[in-house]
Design a protein around this motif. Structure first.
Motif, PDB file in Angstrom:
ATOM      1  N   PRO A   1       0.916  -1.614   0.108  1.00 12.65           N
ATOM      2  CA  PRO A   1       0.308  -0.309  -0.190  1.00 12.65           C
ATOM      3  C   PRO A   1       0.507   1.469  -0.211  1.00 12.65           C
ATOM      4  O   PRO A   1       1.574   1.408   0.053  1.00 12.65           O
ATOM      5  CB  PRO A   1      -0.917  -0.025   1.033  1.00 12.65           C
ATOM      6  N   PHE A   2       0.417   2.101  -0.040  1.00 13.83           N
ATOM      7  CA  PHE A   2       1.111   3.591  -0.021  1.00 13.83           C
ATOM      8  C   PHE A   2      -0.233   4.531   0.526  1.00 13.83           C
ATOM      9  O   PHE A   2      -0.646   5.399   0.428  1.00 13.83           O
ATOM     10  CB  PHE A   2       1.692   4.237  -1.112  1.00 13.83           C
ATOM     11  N   TYR A   3       0.398   4.580   2.389  1.00 12.70           N
ATOM     12  CA  TYR A   3      -0.663   5.306   3.032  1.00 12.70           C
ATOM     13  C   TYR A   3      -0.660   6.691   3.777  1.00 12.70           C
ATOM     14  O   TYR A   3       0.940   7.075   3.137  1.00 12.70           O
ATOM     15  CB  TYR A   3      -0.399   4.667   4.919  1.00 12.70           C
ATOM     16  N   TYR A   4      -1.048   6.737   4.291  1.00 14.11           N
ATOM     17  CA  TYR A   4      -0.660   8.907   4.299  1.00 14.11           C
ATOM     18  C   TYR A   4       0.264   8.806   5.944  1.00 14.11           C
ATOM     19  O   TYR A   4      -0.261   7.494   6.534  1.00 14.11           O
ATOM     20  CB  TYR A   4      -2.098   9.380   3.949  1.00 14.11           C
ATOM     21  N   PHE A   5       1.667   8.783   5.678  1.00 14.70           N
ATOM     22  CA  PHE A   5       2.279   9.149   7.093  1.00 14.70           C
ATOM     23  C   PHE A   5       2.458  10.072   7.538  1.00 14.70           C
ATOM     24  O   PHE A   5       3.068  10.976   6.535  1.00 14.70           O
ATOM     25  CB  PHE A   5       2.963   7.716   6.963  1.00 14.70           C
ATOM     26  N   ILE A   6       3.327  10.287   8.687  1.00 16.36           N
ATOM     27  CA  ILE A   6       4.142  11.298   9.333  1.00 16.36           C
ATOM     28  C   ILE A   6       4.846  10.844  10.286  1.00 16.36           C
ATOM     29  O   ILE A   6       4.828  10.195  10.712  1.00 16.36           O
ATOM     30  CB  ILE A   6       3.285  12.567   9.312  1.00 16.36           C
ATOM     31  N   SER A   7       6.021  11.772  10.900  1.00 15.48           N
ATOM     32  CA  SER A   7       6.165  11.691  12.263  1.00 15.48           C
ATOM     33  C   SER A   7       6.475  12.751  12.764  1.00 15.48           C
ATOM     34  O   SER A   7       7.813  13.387  12.907  1.00 15.48           O
ATOM     35  CB  SER A   7       7.867  11.211  11.351  1.00 15.48           C
ATOM     36  N   HIS A   8       5.882  13.258  13.024  1.00 14.62           N
ATOM     37  CA  HIS A   8       5.801  14.925  14.280  1.00 14.62           C
ATOM     38  C   HIS A   8       5.953  14.946  15.133  1.00 14.62           C
ATOM     39  O   HIS A   8       6.095  13.295  16.973  1.00 14.62           O
ATOM     40  CB  HIS A   8       3.982  15.229  13.671  1.00 14.62           C
ATOM     41  N   SER A   9       6.734  15.886  16.249  1.00 14.76           N
ATOM     42  CA  SER A   9       6.722  15.437  17.096  1.00 14.76           C
ATOM     43  C   SER A   9       5.458  16.430  18.345  1.00 14.76           C
ATOM     44  O   SER A   9       6.044  16.274  19.737  1.00 14.76           O
ATOM     45  CB  SER A   9       8.154  16.204  17.569  1.00 14.76           C
TER      46      SER A   9
END
Length: 609
Positions: free
Chosen positions: A439-447
């Motif tokens: 798949p190609f999901y929506y992803f983030i890595s905010h703090s």
């Protein structure tokens, strides 16, 4: 003008920052030893502060100190080695030794565009790790790579549209030298590079631009935070910031073109449209460099004004994504009729897109509850980019599911055939060429915990359309990101290998058959049988003609060949066993008026002998 910390050599660096409303700005050197250097406001009206510093080397880290109490990164930072909240770092723009020789770029009408996301393209997720794959892409026939945004974003995983340092290359991808090395390698393989840039908004985390000046305006109410200030008080400095950013990528990184994200979200009312000014600046730079540079828009407007030359009141951009083609094709392939797909689903929609580009050219669009678009039939075919999949069309689904997990193998070949037989610029999303199942999901890595929760809730709300059709994936979760990485080993196996070869064949035909190679809407005839779900396409160039048959029916279909007289020889058929089909029902040669049978969801091409 060169914004940011421009290293001129001989341990000398010129610092320039726009802060028109501040009373005091200083340069605070962090490494190798701390020192504070006052900056001078050169022009009260323009608002640029400057300082030339000697005895300073690349690798030096710094902040700007605002009003004697705030230490913040450079808004035009070229590198953020410690992320969006850390200090900026000086780089030497001339340290990289380019190996490309006499690179002239690929003409847009010849481009076969391949979109990739650096973070998921390889296991390592870096520019350097992507380089070994260029050979395979070249063998496939790819000659233009479109990179999703690489401007510094918070954390180490993101689609890239949350970038907050438009000039800084993402540190976790390999930074500025990594990007230069990748572009250089692409050019050595004969591949142009298009960079996705975002001039309609900036992400929230690490966005320090408002501390420096009126980069944003509250005149408008966009969906992605505050609108960038392209037409309000002090907007000249904002426009300069983004105009120079475009030139920076094209000049310093040898990028061949820019894909402008969602231009419908660039809000302004004025006599000098930003996009028109951008087009002018890029054209001038192209003349200086001796090669054509391209601007390709993503637009939801169906408005040819963005493509028309300035003399005709347009913005003068070179091309734009054609979502209508995707929507019409997707609806026929899948039968989906939710969201915007409710406006499509008939052969006549894809037929019109083949003929004109836009499907909605001023008529009522049910999903929008209003009339939409204007006529595109007079615009050259090379101004439209068409596709069966993109990062958006996959990632904005709850399952992040590609067509490879939504439709069957025969339909995948049909989808590719429709894209590559069109008179427009073909585009594929990474892994599509071999049927990547990841798949190609929506992803983030905010703090920022509050921001993370807000993103989670926004995506849950967005995915209500898919209730009962999948399981929500946490955008912040690292596992969500890891699931999106490509499985390159599949390319050599079974149907994946055949699908790769199918794409390779389609690209080869596009380059070698004059009728397909010529991008011309006027050398094209298209018609359909709605009940049978069959679309016919005839294209010609000089003495060469091709006739394509696309069957979107899940059953065998019977029809009468309605083509010009002559002997037509089959050159491609997706239902043949060599393409792992069940065996074709179409003869090797056909003539007008003959009764024919075509297998379900298949694609065939004939050439006039």
């Amino acid at each position: 003008m060169k914004l940011g910390a421009y290293y001129t050599g001989n341990e000398t660096c010129e610092f320039t920052v726009w802060a028109p409303l501040l009373k005091e700005v200083a340069l605070k050197i962090i490494t190798p030893e701390e020192r504070l250097i006052p900056m001078k406001k050169e022009d009260e009206i323009e608002g640029f502060w400057k300082a030339t510093v000697q005895g300073i080397k690349p690798g030096t880290q710094y902040y700007y100190q605002l009003e004697a109490n705030k230490n913040l990164p450079d808004p035009a930072s070229y590198y953020q080695p410690e992320g969006v909240h850390g200090p900026s770092q000086i780089i030497d723009p001339n340290s990289y030794e380019w190996k490309e020789q006499n690179w002239a770029g690929v003409p847009i009408q010849e481009m076969i565009i391949y979109e990739l996301h650096i973070g998921t393209f390889t296991k390592e997720g870096t520019f350097e790790a992507a380089i070994p794959h260029l050979k395979n892409l070249k063998e496939l026939g790819i000659n233009a790579i479109e990179i999703m945004p690489v401007a510094q974003f918070p954390g180490n995983r993101n689609w890239g549209y949350d970038g907050v340092f438009p000039y800084a290359v993402q540190n976790t991808y390999g930074g500025p030298d990594g990007l230069k090395k990748f572009v250089d390698a692409c050019h050595q393989h004969g591949i142009s590079v298009i960079l996705d840039v975002v001039y309609n908004h900036l992400g929230p985390e690490g966005n320090y631009l408002p501390e420096y000046g009126p980069y944003f305006t509250n005149k408008y109410r966009p969906i992605w935070g505050e609108a960038l200030n392209f037409d309000d008080h002090y907007s000249d400095g904002v426009r300069e910031y983004f105009l120079e950013n475009a030139l920076y990528w094209l000049r310093d990184f040898h990028i061949d073109g820019l894909r402008l994200d969602a231009i419908q979200a660039i809000f302004e009312v004025g006599a000098r449209p930003f996009l028109q000014e951008l087009s002018d600046h890029v054209a001038i730079l192209g003349e200086e460099l001796g090669r054509k540079l391209y601007l390709i828009a993503e637009s939801d407007l169906n408005d040819v004004k963005i493509l028309r030359p300035k003399e005709l009141g347009g913005f003068g951009l070179d091309a734009q994504w054609c979502d209508d083609f995707h929507h019409a094709l997707h609806a026929l392939l899948t039968g989906e009729n939710d969201r915007y797909y409710q406006d499509y689903g008939k052969c006549e929609h894809l037929e019109k897109s083949f003929r004109e580009s836009f499907v909605f050219t001023g008529q009522y669009a049910p999903h929008r509850h209003r009339k939409h678009g204007n006529a595109s039939k007079d615009q050259p075919a090379q101004q439209f980019v068409v596709f069966a999949q993109t990062h958006d069309q996959i990632g904005n689904r709850i399952n992040g599911d590609r067509l490879s997990t939504t439709i069957n193998f025969e339909a995948l070949k049909l989808a590719a055939g429709a894209v590559f037989i069109s008179p427009f610029l073909p585009f594929i999303f990474m892994g599509e060429e071999y049927g990547e199942p990841a798949p190609f999901y929506y992803f983030i890595s905010h703090s920022d915990a509050q921001l993370i929760e807000m993103v989670r809730q926004d995506k849950k709300e967005e995915f209500k359309h898919f209730e009962g059709r999948g399981e929500y994936q946490d955008p912040q979760g690292e596992e969500t990101f890891n699931k999106c990485k490509l499985n390159w080993q599949l390319k050599q196996q079974g149907k994946h290998k055949t699908l790769w070869e199918w794409h390779q064949k389609l690209i080869e035909m596009r380059r070698t058959i004059p009728a397909i190679k010529k991008l011309d809407k006027n050398s094209l005839d298209v018609w359909s049988l709605e009940e049978e779900k069959i679309i016919f396409l005839r294209r010609w160039a000089d003495n060469n003609q091709i006739f394509a048959i696309m069957n979107f029916n899940q059953n065998e279909s019977h029809f009468t060949a309605q083509i010009p007289t002559g002997k037509w020889q089959k050159i491609l058929d997706s239902s043949e066993e060599k393409w792992l089909g069940s065996g074709s029902r179409l003869p090797e040669t056909i003539e007008s008026g003959k009764q024919l049978t075509i297998k379900p969801q298949s694609f065939a091409v004939y050439q006039l002998s």
